[in-house]
Design an enzyme around this catalytic site. Structure first.
Site, mmCIF file in Angstrom:
data_model
loop_
_atom_site.group_PDB
_atom_site.id
_atom_site.type_symbol
_atom_site.label_atom_id
_atom_site.label_comp_id
_atom_site.label_asym_id
_atom_site.label_seq_id
_atom_site.Cartn_x
_atom_site.Cartn_y
_atom_site.Cartn_z
ATOM 1 C CE LYS A 189 20.834 -33.209 23.441
ATOM 2 N NZ LYS A 189 20.072 -34.173 22.647
ATOM 3 C CE LYS B 267 15.817 -30.482 28.650
ATOM 4 N NZ LYS B 267 15.785 -31.046 27.300
ATOM 5 C CE LYS C 91 15.423 -38.995 28.694
ATOM 6 N NZ LYS C 91 14.156 -39.435 28.182
HETATM 7 P P1 TYM Z 1 13.339 -36.124 24.487
HETATM 8 O O1 TYM Z 1 13.482 -37.608 24.431
HETATM 9 O O2 TYM Z 1 14.463 -35.333 25.044
HETATM 10 O O3 TYM Z 1 12.058 -35.735 25.293
HETATM 11 C C1 TYM Z 1 10.802 -36.339 25.013
HETATM 12 C C2 TYM Z 1 9.690 -35.318 25.193
HETATM 13 O O4 TYM Z 1 9.687 -34.795 26.522
HETATM 14 C C3 TYM Z 1 9.725 -33.374 26.494
HETATM 15 N N1 TYM Z 1 10.536 -32.916 27.641
HETATM 16 C C4 TYM Z 1 10.098 -32.055 28.573
HETATM 17 N N2 TYM Z 1 8.932 -31.408 28.717
HETATM 18 C C5 TYM Z 1 8.795 -30.596 29.801
HETATM 19 N N3 TYM Z 1 9.777 -30.402 30.713
HETATM 20 C C6 TYM Z 1 10.965 -31.022 30.610
HETATM 21 N N4 TYM Z 1 11.901 -30.823 31.518
HETATM 22 C C7 TYM Z 1 11.166 -31.896 29.495
HETATM 23 N N5 TYM Z 1 12.197 -32.675 29.085
HETATM 24 C C8 TYM Z 1 11.796 -33.274 27.954
HETATM 25 C C9 TYM Z 1 10.398 -33.032 25.171
HETATM 26 O O5 TYM Z 1 10.049 -31.735 24.738
HETATM 27 C C10 TYM Z 1 9.844 -34.106 24.267
HETATM 28 O O6 TYM Z 1 8.586 -33.753 23.755
HETATM 29 N N6 TYM Z 1 14.256 -34.963 19.707
HETATM 30 C C11 TYM Z 1 13.259 -35.434 20.640
HETATM 31 C C12 TYM Z 1 12.720 -36.797 20.273
HETATM 32 C C13 TYM Z 1 12.176 -36.871 18.887
HETATM 33 C C14 TYM Z 1 10.975 -36.285 18.419
HETATM 34 C C15 TYM Z 1 10.869 -36.673 17.041
HETATM 35 C C16 TYM Z 1 9.981 -35.503 19.005
HETATM 36 C C17 TYM Z 1 12.742 -37.558 17.870
HETATM 37 N N7 TYM Z 1 11.954 -37.423 16.742
HETATM 38 C C18 TYM Z 1 9.791 -36.270 16.253
HETATM 39 C C19 TYM Z 1 8.904 -35.113 18.222
HETATM 40 C C20 TYM Z 1 8.826 -35.474 16.861
HETATM 41 C C21 TYM Z 1 13.863 -35.519 22.020
HETATM 42 O O7 TYM Z 1 15.067 -35.625 22.172
HETATM 43 O O8 TYM Z 1 12.961 -35.567 23.037
#
Ligand code: TYM
Length: 334
Positions: A118, A199, A202
């Site tokens: 990032k 990956k 969005k």
């Molecule tokens: P975020 O919002 O980017 O994504 C949410 C969840 O979706 C999964 N994910 C994917 N899985 C498979 N293929 C993909 N292309 C893909 N893109 C996203 C992510 O692995 C995630 O599980 N930091 C985290 C949010 C967060 C969090 C937490 C997660 C904040 N606090 C505590 C777990 C526990 C995030 O940015 O996910």
């Protein structure tokens, strides 16, 4: 904290409200959220504080937060069992985040691959982007979660949360449960439809690269039709050498709850056109009930708001218990 198979586990996960949910989010994490919410004690958060590491338009953020909450429920999270809340409405997250930041090393945060990615891409490299994983550790440790259902890209962050929990327990005595990531076998890393070495995200500037959970049937069909495949026409599950076709097989398999290797066997001898048609059907069938439920939930804003309010109260009460213990251990009074 040990759990026996008969004892419900405590689960926490969160998702950022930065735009709509993608098929990657759904297959990598949300399907497991829904399954676990049938049997376990689940805390699920809309991670709006994490979203602030990127500059947001306030009106859009407000809308995205509500829409994501509705989408989480539409995906099958059981509101009777799971506590669904908005992270910023539970201030205990921010307080614990500071206490844990003081127990996290600069070196650990510098090694996070997501920070490296990032900070290479965006100009606004704020301190929150760097300390983001200690807020995430606070999200998890605040509820003494045993399990964290996430996609593969969050594994490193959950491992850091484990390290922080162990470090804190060693320094001050048993305080936090040590969490484990739950990552699905197929679907943990759904790739971009336009560049299958990246990956699915969005934030991709090309909307053909991702499928949004709100895409209509024609859009889904068009995006999958345009998806990059490999050049030799062979259908085989081999992510390294055939990333495009393997990604389509993974999407198909994860939608149908089967293995990608079995899916590949099903399409042996067929062409990419047939595979793409089958993937389109599988995705459309997965999205249809979710979209119907999403529309229903958004039409009843009062109900959704009440649910989120009571979720925040419940989460805050649980978080406060942990925070009180942490304060005491550190020599602070509440
Ligand atoms: P975020 O919002 O980017 O994504 C949410 C969840 O979706 C999964 N994910 C994917 N899985 C498979 N293929 C993909 N292309 C893909 N893109 C996203 C992510 O692995 C995630 O599980 N930091 C985290 C949010 C967060 C969090 C937490 C997660 C904040 N606090 C505590 C777990 C526990 C995030 O940015 O996910």
């Amino acid at each position: 904290m040990e759990t026996t198979p008969n004892q419900p586990r405590t689960i926490l996960s969160a998702m950022q409200p930065s735009g709509g949910m993608t098929l990657g989010n759904y297959l990598g994490a949300m399907k497991n959220w829904a399954i676990m919410s049938q049997t376990d004690n689940c805390y699920y958060a809309v991670a709006d504080l994490h979203a602030l590491t990127v500059r947001q338009n306030p009106a859009e953020l407000r809308r995205n937060i509500r829409n994501l909450a509705a989408m989480i429920l539409a995906c099958g999270v059981n509101p009777e069992r799971a506590t669904l809340f908005i992270q910023s409405q539970v201030p205990e997250h921010s307080v614990l985040a500071w206490l844990l930041t003081c127990h996290t090393y600069m070196g650990e945060l510098s090694r996070m691959t997501q920070f490296k990615d990032k900070s290479a891409k965006q100009e606004n490299i704020n301190a929150g982007l760097f300390t983001y994983p200690s807020l995430m550790a606070a999200d998890i440790l605040l509820y003494n979660a045993n399990g964290v259902p996430v996609g593969a890209d969050q594994k490193q962050h959950v491992e850091l949360a484990r390290d922080i929990a162990i470090r804190f327990n060693n320094a001050y005595g048993e305080t936090f449960a040590v969490p484990e990531p739950f990552i699905p076998k197929y679907g943990a890393r759904i790739m971009s439809l336009q560049d299958p070495t990246k990956k699915m995200s969005k934030s991709d500037e090309n909307p053909n690269a991702y499928i949004s959970m709100t895409d209509d049937n024609d859009t889904v069909a068009r995006k999958i039709k345009r998806a990059v495949t490999d050049s030799d026409g062979v259908i085989e599950f081999d992510p390294e050498h055939r990333p495009g076709v393997s990604n389509l097989l993974t999407i198909y398999a994860a939608c149908k709850g089967q293995s990608a290797v079995d899916a590949a066997a099903e399409f042996a001898g067929q062409g990419y056109g047939q595979l793409k048609q089958a993937v389109t059907d599988a995705v459309q069938s997965a999205l249809a009930p979710v979209q119907a439920e999403y529309a229903r939930l958004l039409a009843d804003k009062e109900h959704l708001n009440a649910l989120l309010r009571s979720g925040a109260e419940k989460a805050s009460a649980a978080g406060r218990r942990t925070l009180r213990k942490v304060y005491r251990k550190l020599g602070l009074d509440m």
